[in-house]
Scaffold this active site. Structure first.
Site, PDB file in Angstrom:
ATOM      1  N   THR A  13      22.912  19.010  96.750  1.00 46.43           N
ATOM      2  CA  THR A  13      23.061  17.440  96.375  1.00 46.43           C
ATOM      3  C   THR A  13      22.610  17.158  94.837  1.00 46.43           C
ATOM      4  OG1 THR A  13      22.842  17.297  98.782  1.00 46.43           O
ATOM      5  CG2 THR A  13      22.725  15.278  97.452  1.00 46.43           C
ATOM      6  N   VAL A  14      21.006  17.321  94.837  1.00 49.30           N
ATOM      7  CA  VAL A  14      20.480  16.951  93.408  1.00 49.30           C
ATOM      8  C   VAL A  14      20.993  17.751  92.234  1.00 49.30           C
ATOM      9  CG1 VAL A  14      18.299  16.352  92.745  1.00 49.30           C
ATOM     10  CG2 VAL A  14      18.740  16.088  95.153  1.00 49.30           C
ATOM     11  N   GLU A 126       8.978  13.567  89.347  1.00 44.57           N
ATOM     12  CA  GLU A 126       9.364  11.889  89.751  1.00 44.57           C
ATOM     13  C   GLU A 126      10.479  12.080  90.778  1.00 44.57           C
ATOM     14  OE1 GLU A 126       8.505   9.030  87.965  1.00 44.57           O
ATOM     15  OE2 GLU A 126       9.303   8.661  90.129  1.00 44.57           O
ATOM     16  N   VAL A 129       9.321  11.816  94.949  1.00 46.64           N
ATOM     17  CA  VAL A 129       8.848  10.636  95.728  1.00 46.64           C
ATOM     18  C   VAL A 129       9.955   9.446  95.343  1.00 46.64           C
ATOM     19  CG1 VAL A 129       6.977   9.176  96.414  1.00 46.64           C
ATOM     20  CG2 VAL A 129       6.390  11.414  95.536  1.00 46.64           C
ATOM     21  N   ASP A 198       8.331  14.171 106.056  1.00 46.11           N
ATOM     22  CA  ASP A 198       8.828  14.026 104.756  1.00 46.11           C
ATOM     23  C   ASP A 198       7.984  13.005 104.033  1.00 46.11           C
ATOM     24  OD1 ASP A 198      11.166  14.441 102.624  1.00 46.11           O
ATOM     25  OD2 ASP A 198      10.971  12.266 103.056  1.00 46.11           O
ATOM     26  N   LYS A 202       5.230  12.823 100.836  1.00 46.82           N
ATOM     27  CA  LYS A 202       5.518  11.932  99.629  1.00 46.82           C
ATOM     28  C   LYS A 202       4.146  10.807  99.465  1.00 46.82           C
ATOM     29  CE  LYS A 202      10.252  11.727 100.322  1.00 46.82           C
ATOM     30  NZ  LYS A 202      11.408  11.088 101.083  1.00 46.82           N
TER      31      LYS A 202
HETATM   32  N1  LIG Z   1      19.010  15.161  98.770  1.00 47.18           N
HETATM   33  C1  LIG Z   1      18.432  14.159  98.209  1.00 47.18           C
HETATM   34  O1  LIG Z   1      18.621  13.122  98.161  1.00 47.18           O
HETATM   35  C2  LIG Z   1      16.897  14.341  97.789  1.00 47.18           C
HETATM   36  C3  LIG Z   1      16.156  13.332  97.188  1.00 47.18           C
HETATM   37  C4  LIG Z   1      14.951  13.413  96.821  1.00 47.18           C
HETATM   38  C5  LIG Z   1      14.265  14.940  96.657  1.00 47.18           C
HETATM   39  N2  LIG Z   1      15.247  16.013  97.312  1.00 47.18           N
HETATM   40  C6  LIG Z   1      14.548  17.297  97.131  1.00 47.18           C
HETATM   41  O2  LIG Z   1      15.390  17.761  96.249  1.00 47.18           O
HETATM   42  C7  LIG Z   1      15.509  19.371  96.655  1.00 47.18           C
HETATM   43  C8  LIG Z   1      16.886  19.830  96.858  1.00 47.18           C
HETATM   44  O3  LIG Z   1      17.582  19.107  97.866  1.00 47.18           O
HETATM   45  P1  LIG Z   1      19.017  18.807  97.878  1.00 47.18           P
HETATM   46  O4  LIG Z   1      19.256  17.864  99.063  1.00 47.18           O
HETATM   47  O5  LIG Z   1      19.864  18.958  96.706  1.00 47.18           O
HETATM   48  O6  LIG Z   1      19.333  20.333  98.758  1.00 47.18           O
HETATM   49  P2  LIG Z   1      20.769  21.143  99.124  1.00 47.18           P
HETATM   50  O7  LIG Z   1      21.859  20.187  98.932  1.00 47.18           O
HETATM   51  O8  LIG Z   1      20.398  21.842 100.339  1.00 47.18           O
HETATM   52  O9  LIG Z   1      20.672  22.430  97.879  1.00 47.18           O
HETATM   53  C9  LIG Z   1      19.957  23.241  97.744  1.00 47.18           C
HETATM   54  C10 LIG Z   1      20.187  24.198  96.954  1.00 47.18           C
HETATM   55  O10 LIG Z   1      19.384  25.518  96.678  1.00 47.18           O
HETATM   56  C11 LIG Z   1      20.129  26.554  96.853  1.00 47.18           C
HETATM   57  N3  LIG Z   1      19.388  27.710  97.551  1.00 47.18           N
HETATM   58  C12 LIG Z   1      18.931  27.575  98.659  1.00 47.18           C
HETATM   59  N4  LIG Z   1      18.126  28.756  98.928  1.00 47.18           N
HETATM   60  C13 LIG Z   1      18.182  29.544  97.922  1.00 47.18           C
HETATM   61  C14 LIG Z   1      17.672  30.891  97.311  1.00 47.18           C
HETATM   62  N5  LIG Z   1      16.980  31.814  98.394  1.00 47.18           N
HETATM   63  N6  LIG Z   1      18.032  31.395  96.181  1.00 47.18           N
HETATM   64  C15 LIG Z   1      18.977  30.468  95.345  1.00 47.18           C
HETATM   65  N7  LIG Z   1      19.244  29.179  95.844  1.00 47.18           N
HETATM   66  C16 LIG Z   1      19.048  28.744  97.000  1.00 47.18           C
HETATM   67  C17 LIG Z   1      21.270  26.192  97.709  1.00 47.18           C
HETATM   68  O11 LIG Z   1      22.439  27.299  97.297  1.00 47.18           O
HETATM   69  P3  LIG Z   1      23.925  27.164  97.751  1.00 47.18           P
HETATM   70  O12 LIG Z   1      24.427  25.740  97.364  1.00 47.18           O
HETATM   71  O13 LIG Z   1      24.779  28.395  97.092  1.00 47.18           O
HETATM   72  O14 LIG Z   1      23.806  27.139  99.327  1.00 47.18           O
HETATM   73  C18 LIG Z   1      21.557  24.909  97.255  1.00 47.18           C
HETATM   74  O15 LIG Z   1      22.350  24.926  95.878  1.00 47.18           O
HETATM   75  C19 LIG Z   1      14.498  19.414  97.804  1.00 47.18           C
HETATM   76  O16 LIG Z   1      13.520  19.652  97.709  1.00 47.18           O
HETATM   77  C20 LIG Z   1      14.682  17.788  98.403  1.00 47.18           C
HETATM   78  O17 LIG Z   1      13.551  17.719  99.128  1.00 47.18           O
HETATM   79  C21 LIG Z   1      16.462  15.919  97.617  1.00 47.18           C
END
Ligand SMILES: NC(=O)c1ccc[n+]([C@@H]2O[C@H](COP(=O)([O-])OP(=O)(O)OC[C@H]3O[C@@H](n4cnc5c(N)ncnc54)[C@H](OP(=O)(O)O)[C@@H]3O)[C@@H](O)[C@H]2O)c1
Length: 429
Positions: A13-14, A126, A129, A198, A202
């Site tokens: 997502t991010v 940044e 949180v 979570d 934060k």
């Molecule tokens: N989503 C939000 O709105 C949001 C907001 C604030 C903070 N965050 C934080 O941002 C971070 C990412 O969140 P997200 O929502 O973007 O997560 P996500 O959509 O689940 O994406 C995770 C990514 O990491 C990759 N990945 C997982 N395991 C891996 C490994 N062993 N080696 C290489 N790549 C790996 C996945 O690869 P594949 O795509 O190939 O499976 C995917 O691209 C987290 O720490 C989350 O807490 C997220």
């Protein structure tokens, strides 16, 4: 001057949102930075932007160890595993790190800040949180001239969405959670969100920056929203309150007190009208006075924008110590757990028998607890009747003693549920 070379580990997502910013020539992120390498699990998955021009790594740790990048952007997630190893590798060899990973920073913040200071590489978070809301920078920089005494916020958009939907639609927690999962607002395993963890991650980060203390995740008392029922929401509303998951840290007795728990907020409380998936933070500080930040706490665009703002800070030489001050200047504040006092909301499911309410009132009076308001939910043909009450200010210990005495009466059909009624200010009453 040559551009900073960036590698992104995690293209979900991010990471996908950040790819789109790098693909947009008008984005400021492209002025002084250049994306050169990426890593995720599955190379062939569609990413919403072309990744053909970037060097691909199956292993994020290998990407981090590559001499070819100046900045690692870690967007994998999780407090341990590949995210931690990649960040340690980058910091260890002097490459800057930008991450959105609150679990990693809350749990391992001190060790990572040490690694950052040892190598001179910066560690910025940044986006960890408040998603798109600049809470970290606001506390680190804009509020640096004031002394914060308390921070309180709505820091988990999933919980806020669920509570808001329950109130608006009259559906149960389980129903709304299932919907949120279907719509992608909640994870398949919702424990981190609905269990309050979570928000606790934060809060740990915000408290460290606000008070100049070392991050101390283990000290946060955490309670989730799993036990908040529709009855609680409805009856609280009749009494003039809204239920929110509140994450709050206060300086007390020269120590730090931190908790995450559901609480009742009067409608005029600054956090009461923060609805849906919005996040908000209220800071009590002097001499600035109370400050409030509000905005979108998650999602591809807002979170990627926060990551990009850290990257721009790096490129423009504005990045300081991870928690706002060097580690040697961060105090190890004593863990405070003050004897809590306040007003409380108590929900009881009682057997429909004469004399039950009088017996409960008697047990409360025995603990010197005065009832402020009392409501009973009308039910038909049910063996048990929900009643809720709010108390005048009393000690939490007295409430616990009264609950034990009420349980011993054997007039309730399930354990009592208690939530604090928040003051409109942030300090303990
Ligand atoms: N989503 C939000 O709105 C949001 C907001 C604030 C903070 N965050 C934080 O941002 C971070 C990412 O969140 P997200 O929502 O973007 O997560 P996500 O959509 O689940 O994406 C995770 C990514 O990491 C990759 N990945 C997982 N395991 C891996 C490994 N062993 N080696 C290489 N790549 C790996 C996945 O690869 P594949 O795509 O190939 O499976 C995917 O691209 C987290 O720490 C989350 O807490 C997220």
């Amino acid at each position: 001057m040559s551009k900073l070379r960036v590698g992104i580990a995690g293209l979900g997502t991010v990471g996908g949102g950040l790819l789109k910013l790098f693909a947009d020539p008008s984005s400021r992120v492209n002025e002084k930075l250049e994306l050169v390498a990426v890593s995720a699990r599955n190379k062939s998955r569609a990413r919403g932007a072309d990744i053909g021009a970037y060097r691909w790594f199956d292993d994020p740790v290998e990407l981090a160890g590559q001499g070819n990048i100046d900045v690692l952007v870690e967007l994998i997630g999780g407090s341990d595993g590949p995210a931690k190893r990649a960040v340690e590798t980058a910091l260890g060899r002097g490459a800057h790190v930008v991450t959105a990973n609150k679990a990693l920073v809350a749990v391992h913040g001190v060790a990572l800040a040490e690694a950052s200071e040892a190598s001179g590489a910066k560690l910025l978070f940044e986006a960890a949180v408040g998603g798109g809301v600049p809470m970290v920078k606001a506390l680190k920089e804009s509020a640096a001239g004031s002394r914060a005494s308390a921070v309180a916020g709505i820091l988990n958009g999933t919980c806020n969405y669920i509570l808001t939907e329950m109130e608006a639609s009259g559906r149960s927690f389980a129903d709304v959670l299932a919907d949120a999962q279907r719509l992608g607002y909640a994870e398949a395993d919702p424990t981190m969100d609905v269990g309050g963890f979570d928000a606790a991650h934060k809060l740990t980060i915000l408290a460290a920056i606000a008070f100049g203390t070392r991050p101390d995740f283990e000290h946060v008392r955490v309670e989730g929203i799993e036990r908040v029922s529709l009855t609680d929401i409805r009856l609280a509303a009749k009494l003039g309150y809204r239920i929110k998951l509140i994450a709050k840290a206060s300086l007390v007795d020269r120590g730090v007190e931190m908790h995450v728990r559901p609480a009742l907020l009067a409608y005029n409380h600054p956090l009461a009208n923060v609805g849906g998936s919005l996040n908000a933070l209220v800071v009590d500080a002097e001499p600035s006075g109370q400050l409030t930040f509000i905005g979108r706490g998650a999602g591809e665009g807002p979170t990627a924008a926060s990551v990009a703002s850290d990257l721009i800070d790096l490129a423009e030489g504005r990045a300081g110590p991870a928690f706002g001050r060097p580690l040697t200047q961060l105090a190890s504040a004593p863990r405070a757990t003050p004897a809590e006092r306040g007003r409380y909301f108590l929900r009881l499911l009682v057997k429909d028998r004469p004399g039950v309410v009088a017996a409960i009132s008697d047990r409360l009076a025995h603990e010197n607890i005065s009832i402020e308001s009392f409501l009973q939910m009308p039910v038909q043909d049910e063996p048990a009747v929900p009643i809720v009450l709010t108390t005048q200010t009393c000690a939490r210990a007295a409430i616990e003693a009264a609950i034990a005495a009420i349980a011993a009466l054997e007039v309730t059909t399930e354990p009592a549920y208690v939530m604090p009624v928040e003051q409109s200010g942030l300090r303990w009453g």
